[in-house]
Design a protein around this motif. Structure first.
Motif, PDB file in Angstrom:
ATOM      1  N   ARG A  11       0.808  -1.230   0.000  1.00 33.46           N
ATOM      2  CA  ARG A  11       0.000   0.000   0.000  1.00 33.46           C
ATOM      3  C   ARG A  11       0.836   1.272   0.000  1.00 33.46           C
ATOM      4  O   ARG A  11       0.431   2.279  -0.554  1.00 33.46           O
ATOM      5  CB  ARG A  11      -0.922   0.044   1.230  1.00 33.46           C
ATOM      6  CG  ARG A  11      -2.130  -0.811   1.162  1.00 33.46           C
ATOM      7  CD  ARG A  11      -3.125  -0.487   2.271  1.00 33.46           C
ATOM      8  NE  ARG A  11      -2.561  -0.056   3.532  1.00 33.46           N
ATOM      9  CZ  ARG A  11      -2.326  -0.840   4.583  1.00 33.46           C
ATOM     10  NH1 ARG A  11      -2.572  -2.117   4.510  1.00 33.46           N
ATOM     11  NH2 ARG A  11      -1.845  -0.337   5.696  1.00 33.46           N
ATOM     12  N   GLU A  87     -11.681  -0.354   3.272  1.00 27.69           N
ATOM     13  CA  GLU A  87     -10.728   0.715   2.964  1.00 27.69           C
ATOM     14  C   GLU A  87      -9.387   0.134   2.522  1.00 27.69           C
ATOM     15  O   GLU A  87      -8.793   0.575   1.530  1.00 27.69           O
ATOM     16  CB  GLU A  87     -10.529   1.610   4.184  1.00 27.69           C
ATOM     17  CG  GLU A  87      -9.547   2.734   3.933  1.00 27.69           C
ATOM     18  CD  GLU A  87      -9.266   3.583   5.173  1.00 27.69           C
ATOM     19  OE1 GLU A  87      -8.494   4.545   5.036  1.00 27.69           O
ATOM     20  OE2 GLU A  87      -9.790   3.284   6.262  1.00 27.69           O
ATOM     21  N   ALA A  90      -9.688  -1.326  -0.945  1.00 26.03           N
ATOM     22  CA  ALA A  90      -9.695  -0.272  -1.962  1.00 26.03           C
ATOM     23  C   ALA A  90      -8.286   0.273  -2.197  1.00 26.03           C
ATOM     24  O   ALA A  90      -7.896   0.538  -3.337  1.00 26.03           O
ATOM     25  CB  ALA A  90     -10.634   0.859  -1.543  1.00 26.03           C
ATOM     26  N   LYS A  91      -7.519   0.434  -1.119  1.00 24.00           N
ATOM     27  CA  LYS A  91      -6.145   0.944  -1.269  1.00 24.00           C
ATOM     28  C   LYS A  91      -5.249  -0.061  -1.987  1.00 24.00           C
ATOM     29  O   LYS A  91      -4.440   0.311  -2.837  1.00 24.00           O
ATOM     30  CB  LYS A  91      -5.557   1.283   0.100  1.00 24.00           C
ATOM     31  CG  LYS A  91      -6.139   2.542   0.701  1.00 24.00           C
ATOM     32  CD  LYS A  91      -5.548   2.834   2.061  1.00 24.00           C
ATOM     33  CE  LYS A  91      -6.120   4.114   2.649  1.00 24.00           C
ATOM     34  NZ  LYS A  91      -5.557   4.389   3.973  1.00 24.00           N
ATOM     35  N   HIS A  93      -6.151  -2.362  -4.101  1.00 20.12           N
ATOM     36  CA  HIS A  93      -6.568  -2.649  -5.470  1.00 20.12           C
ATOM     37  C   HIS A  93      -6.798  -1.397  -6.308  1.00 20.12           C
ATOM     38  O   HIS A  93      -7.369  -1.474  -7.391  1.00 20.12           O
ATOM     39  CB  HIS A  93      -7.797  -3.562  -5.459  1.00 20.12           C
ATOM     40  CG  HIS A  93      -7.471  -4.909  -4.879  1.00 20.12           C
ATOM     41  ND1 HIS A  93      -6.803  -5.871  -5.582  1.00 20.12           N
ATOM     42  CD2 HIS A  93      -7.653  -5.410  -3.636  1.00 20.12           C
ATOM     43  CE1 HIS A  93      -6.609  -6.932  -4.811  1.00 20.12           C
ATOM     44  NE2 HIS A  93      -7.120  -6.669  -3.621  1.00 20.12           N
ATOM     45  N   ALA A  94      -6.333  -0.251  -5.828  1.00 25.96           N
ATOM     46  CA  ALA A  94      -6.386   0.966  -6.645  1.00 25.96           C
ATOM     47  C   ALA A  94      -5.490   0.748  -7.854  1.00 25.96           C
ATOM     48  O   ALA A  94      -4.449   0.098  -7.765  1.00 25.96           O
ATOM     49  CB  ALA A  94      -5.900   2.167  -5.838  1.00 25.96           C
ATOM     50  N   ASP A 167       0.988   7.210  -3.046  1.00 22.50           N
ATOM     51  CA  ASP A 167       0.355   5.894  -3.041  1.00 22.50           C
ATOM     52  C   ASP A 167      -0.656   5.793  -4.183  1.00 22.50           C
ATOM     53  O   ASP A 167      -1.261   6.787  -4.588  1.00 22.50           O
ATOM     54  CB  ASP A 167      -0.340   5.637  -1.698  1.00 22.50           C
ATOM     55  CG  ASP A 167       0.646   5.592  -0.543  1.00 22.50           C
ATOM     56  OD1 ASP A 167       1.830   5.265  -0.773  1.00 22.50           O
ATOM     57  OD2 ASP A 167       0.233   5.893   0.590  1.00 22.50           O
ATOM     58  N   HIS A 168      -0.878   4.579  -4.690  1.00 27.81           N
ATOM     59  CA  HIS A 168      -1.767   4.371  -5.834  1.00 27.81           C
ATOM     60  C   HIS A 168      -3.173   4.900  -5.576  1.00 27.81           C
ATOM     61  O   HIS A 168      -3.764   5.540  -6.438  1.00 27.81           O
ATOM     62  CB  HIS A 168      -1.844   2.894  -6.209  1.00 27.81           C
ATOM     63  CG  HIS A 168      -0.533   2.302  -6.583  1.00 27.81           C
ATOM     64  ND1 HIS A 168       0.362   2.913  -7.450  1.00 27.81           N
ATOM     65  CD2 HIS A 168       0.058   1.149  -6.207  1.00 27.81           C
ATOM     66  CE1 HIS A 168       1.428   2.166  -7.581  1.00 27.81           C
ATOM     67  NE2 HIS A 168       1.275   1.082  -6.841  1.00 27.81           N
ATOM     68  N   HIS A 169      -3.711   4.628  -4.387  1.00 29.54           N
ATOM     69  CA  HIS A 169      -5.091   5.058  -4.127  1.00 29.54           C
ATOM     70  C   HIS A 169      -5.202   6.585  -4.105  1.00 29.54           C
ATOM     71  O   HIS A 169      -6.189   7.142  -4.549  1.00 29.54           O
ATOM     72  CB  HIS A 169      -5.635   4.448  -2.832  1.00 29.54           C
ATOM     73  CG  HIS A 169      -5.038   4.995  -1.583  1.00 29.54           C
ATOM     74  ND1 HIS A 169      -3.800   4.603  -1.119  1.00 29.54           N
ATOM     75  CD2 HIS A 169      -5.497   5.932  -0.721  1.00 29.54           C
ATOM     76  CE1 HIS A 169      -3.531   5.269  -0.007  1.00 29.54           C
ATOM     77  NE2 HIS A 169      -4.544   6.080   0.259  1.00 29.54           N
ATOM     78  N   LYS A 170      -4.166   7.274  -3.643  1.00 29.17           N
ATOM     79  CA  LYS A 170      -4.198   8.741  -3.646  1.00 29.17           C
ATOM     80  C   LYS A 170      -4.073   9.266  -5.074  1.00 29.17           C
ATOM     81  O   LYS A 170      -4.754  10.211  -5.455  1.00 29.17           O
ATOM     82  CB  LYS A 170      -3.077   9.308  -2.775  1.00 29.17           C
ATOM     83  CG  LYS A 170      -3.315   9.105  -1.300  1.00 29.17           C
ATOM     84  CD  LYS A 170      -2.186   9.678  -0.488  1.00 29.17           C
ATOM     85  CE  LYS A 170      -2.415   9.396   0.997  1.00 29.17           C
ATOM     86  NZ  LYS A 170      -1.274   9.823   1.799  1.00 29.17           N
ATOM     87  N   HIS A 173      -7.432   8.702  -6.830  1.00 26.29           N
ATOM     88  CA  HIS A 173      -8.455   9.664  -6.412  1.00 26.29           C
ATOM     89  C   HIS A 173      -8.148  11.058  -6.936  1.00 26.29           C
ATOM     90  O   HIS A 173      -9.057  11.779  -7.343  1.00 26.29           O
ATOM     91  CB  HIS A 173      -8.614   9.679  -4.886  1.00 26.29           C
ATOM     92  CG  HIS A 173      -9.265   8.434  -4.373  1.00 26.29           C
ATOM     93  ND1 HIS A 173     -10.538   8.070  -4.730  1.00 26.29           N
ATOM     94  CD2 HIS A 173      -8.811   7.461  -3.559  1.00 26.29           C
ATOM     95  CE1 HIS A 173     -10.841   6.910  -4.153  1.00 26.29           C
ATOM     96  NE2 HIS A 173      -9.808   6.526  -3.440  1.00 26.29           N
TER      97      HIS A 173
END
Length: 184
Positions: A11, A87, A90-91, A93-94, A167-170, A173
């Protein structure tokens, strides 16, 4: 506990990029140390110090780049574990950046600071051999990690400033927000 650490590693890019570079650097250094010991003590070569130093630099470069590419794929593109919470899932697998583009960008950044790394590693290896009479394997075992420590610090600050360590999720988004604003 190992699953939890592995998910954290996947993550957080600041963790996985630095861990991967340190791991690939140390693995390549230890392999080069073993090769130098084998060449000098088992085979019995008596090369000039510059030849051991040149061999160590080329071998380290090839081994390090290959090991990093494999570890980077594991950290950023392989997802064997699901998140424990929605959560975390989601992080984990972003969407990640394209593996080739992402690895190339990181290798480019590493290449930009690699002259400093190799100046420290090569100069240290030569100095330890010539001025203090160290075995080439022991000289590499000290000089290369010293170069790694200096360049990891510099690259971490650079990556935080440039966005490499987002990070990928950031990133996902931020890209989604920009797309939504653009369509309004």
């Amino acid at each position: 506990m190992p699953d939890r650490l592995f998910r954290l590693y996947q993550r957080k890019r600041i963790i996985n990029i630095n861990a991967n570079i340190v791991a690939s650097g140390l693995v390549s250094t230890f392999i080069v140390v073993g090769l130098l010991w084998f060449i000098k003590d088992v085979i019995g070569t008596n090369w000039p110090t510059w030849a051991y130093t040149a061999f160590s630099a080329v071998a380290d470069l090839v081994l390090d780049v290959g090991a990093f590419a494999g570890l980077h794929w594991v950290a950023n593109h392989w997802r064997p574990l699901a998140g424990r919470t929605d959560e975390e899932h989601a992080k984990l697998h972003a969407p990640a950046p394209d593996v080739f583009a992402d690895t190339t960008r990181l290798q480019f950044e590493r290449a930009a600071i690699s002259p400093l790394y190799y100046i420290i590693a090569i100069a240290g290896t030569e100095a330890l051999q010539q001025h203090w009479g160290w075995h080439p394997a022991w000289a590499v075992a000290l000089a290369y990690p010293a170069g790694l420590a200096v360049t990891r610090t510099i690259h971490t600050f650079w990556g935080l400033k440039s966005g490499t360590y987002i990070d990928h999720h950031k990133r996902f988004h931020d890209d989604s927000d920009r797309t939504k604003r653009g369509s309004d």
